[in-house]
Design an enzyme around this catalytic site. Sequence first.
Site, short mmCIF file in Angstrom:
data_model
loop_
_atom_site.label_atom_id
_atom_site.label_comp_id
_atom_site.label_asym_id
_atom_site.label_seq_id
_atom_site.Cartn_x
_atom_site.Cartn_y
_atom_site.Cartn_z
N VAL A 35 1.49 -3.75 3.61
CA VAL A 35 0.87 -5.11 5.01
C VAL A 35 1.96 -6.11 3.87
CG1 VAL A 35 -1.57 -5.33 5.28
CG2 VAL A 35 -0.10 -5.87 3.20
N TYR A 67 -4.48 -2.61 -9.84
CA TYR A 67 -3.50 -2.67 -8.39
C TYR A 67 -3.32 -3.35 -8.11
CZ TYR A 67 -5.37 -2.29 -3.52
OH TYR A 67 -4.88 -2.15 -2.04
N SER A 80 0.79 -1.09 -0.18
CA SER A 80 0.33 -0.32 0.31
C SER A 80 0.83 0.86 0.22
CB SER A 80 -1.20 -0.51 1.31
OG SER A 80 -2.27 -0.47 0.99
N TYR A 82 -4.46 3.64 8.28
CA TYR A 82 -6.19 3.02 8.69
C TYR A 82 -6.40 3.62 9.24
CZ TYR A 82 -3.73 0.55 4.42
OH TYR A 82 -2.67 0.40 3.38
N LYS A 133 -0.30 2.79 -2.97
CA LYS A 133 -0.82 4.25 -3.26
C LYS A 133 -0.79 6.15 -3.07
CE LYS A 133 -3.96 0.45 -1.13
NZ LYS A 133 -4.13 0.36 0.33
N1 GLN Z 1 -2.31 -5.66 -1.58
C1 GLN Z 1 -3.01 -5.30 -0.43
C2 GLN Z 1 -4.60 -5.63 -0.60
O1 GLN Z 1 -4.89 -5.46 -1.26
C3 GLN Z 1 -2.51 -3.90 -0.07
C4 GLN Z 1 -2.89 -4.06 1.76
C5 GLN Z 1 -1.87 -2.73 2.24
O2 GLN Z 1 -0.75 -2.63 2.38
N2 GLN Z 1 -2.24 -2.45 3.29
O3 GLN Z 1 -4.64 -6.41 0.35
#
Ligand code: GLN
Length: 304
Positions: A257, A191, A64, A239, A67
């Site tokens: 993650v 994505y 993420s 988050y 993003k």
């Molecule tokens: N690719 C992961 C997902 O969509 C990204 C989530 C994250 O890094 N928090 O679940």
Amino acid sequence: MPHLPAILEEIAAEMAAAPERGRPADYIPELAAVDPNQFAISVALADGQQFSAGDAATKFSIQSVSKVFTLAIALGRLGDQLWTRVGREPSGLAFNSILQLEHEQGRPRNPFINAGAIVVTDAILAGHAPRELLGELLRFIRTAAEDDDIHINESVARSESETGHRNMALAHFMRAHGNLLNPPEMSLGAYFHQCAVEMTTAQLARAGRFLVNAPGLPHLVSATRVRRINALMMTCGHYDGSGDFAYRVGLPGKSGVGGGILVIAPGRASIAVWSPGLNAQGNSKLGTEAVELLARRTGWSVFG
Ligand code: GLN
């Protein structure tokens, strides 16, 4: 900052001795296989100096953290129009939650939760093949990092495509509300691949310099946009752990993650930290502890 190399070595040594390291993400099979005993931290200063400690030459899945880069591209392409499709408020819910989406007619709370990031990717896909968008993303990151050795790990992308049913649910739900313009499989494919970009902390810290807003650093987006992206990182970048991160670290950050976090000390430095074990909110446990120590020892908190 003459003490910075020593501060980083100290933090890496403390993290190496940490008894409780969190657990690597296990819902993406390729990430579950990563050794949780790794830790790295890198700092790229506004004056061009760079320092690292730990496993700073090991590549990890940025997930993420990607993003931030797609948001920068989307704001460059669409400007404020992006906000008709995604909000700018913290969600207070898990990164992959579907709960608010039904109440809020398929418009995600912010561009960093999964639903919001899928919308951002969908928005910049418009009219392009996923391959073109991923090429543009890699060019953006490589330019920012001044390093061409940055790639997408296809096995990680495939691993997530095969198991990413929650993201598929989010995408289809938003498509039902008219908030996804491309076929869901296409936006999701892009994505999953953007999340599978791999970098070392040294590369990620360098790439993040475009968010530092200091003279002499890469200006890939305007100073105003940089401020706004940092504001979103501060309020939404972790988050339902965003408040806690702001309280403990006092700097804008974006987690993934894979265990990576990009943290910005405005006007001073770009910081990347990585340790695969996650806390309950899906953010790197030791990564957060490390940047908390760094912010305290450097006095870099934006709150004084
Ligand atoms: N690719 C992961 C997902 O969509 C990204 C989530 C994250 O890094 N928090 O679940």
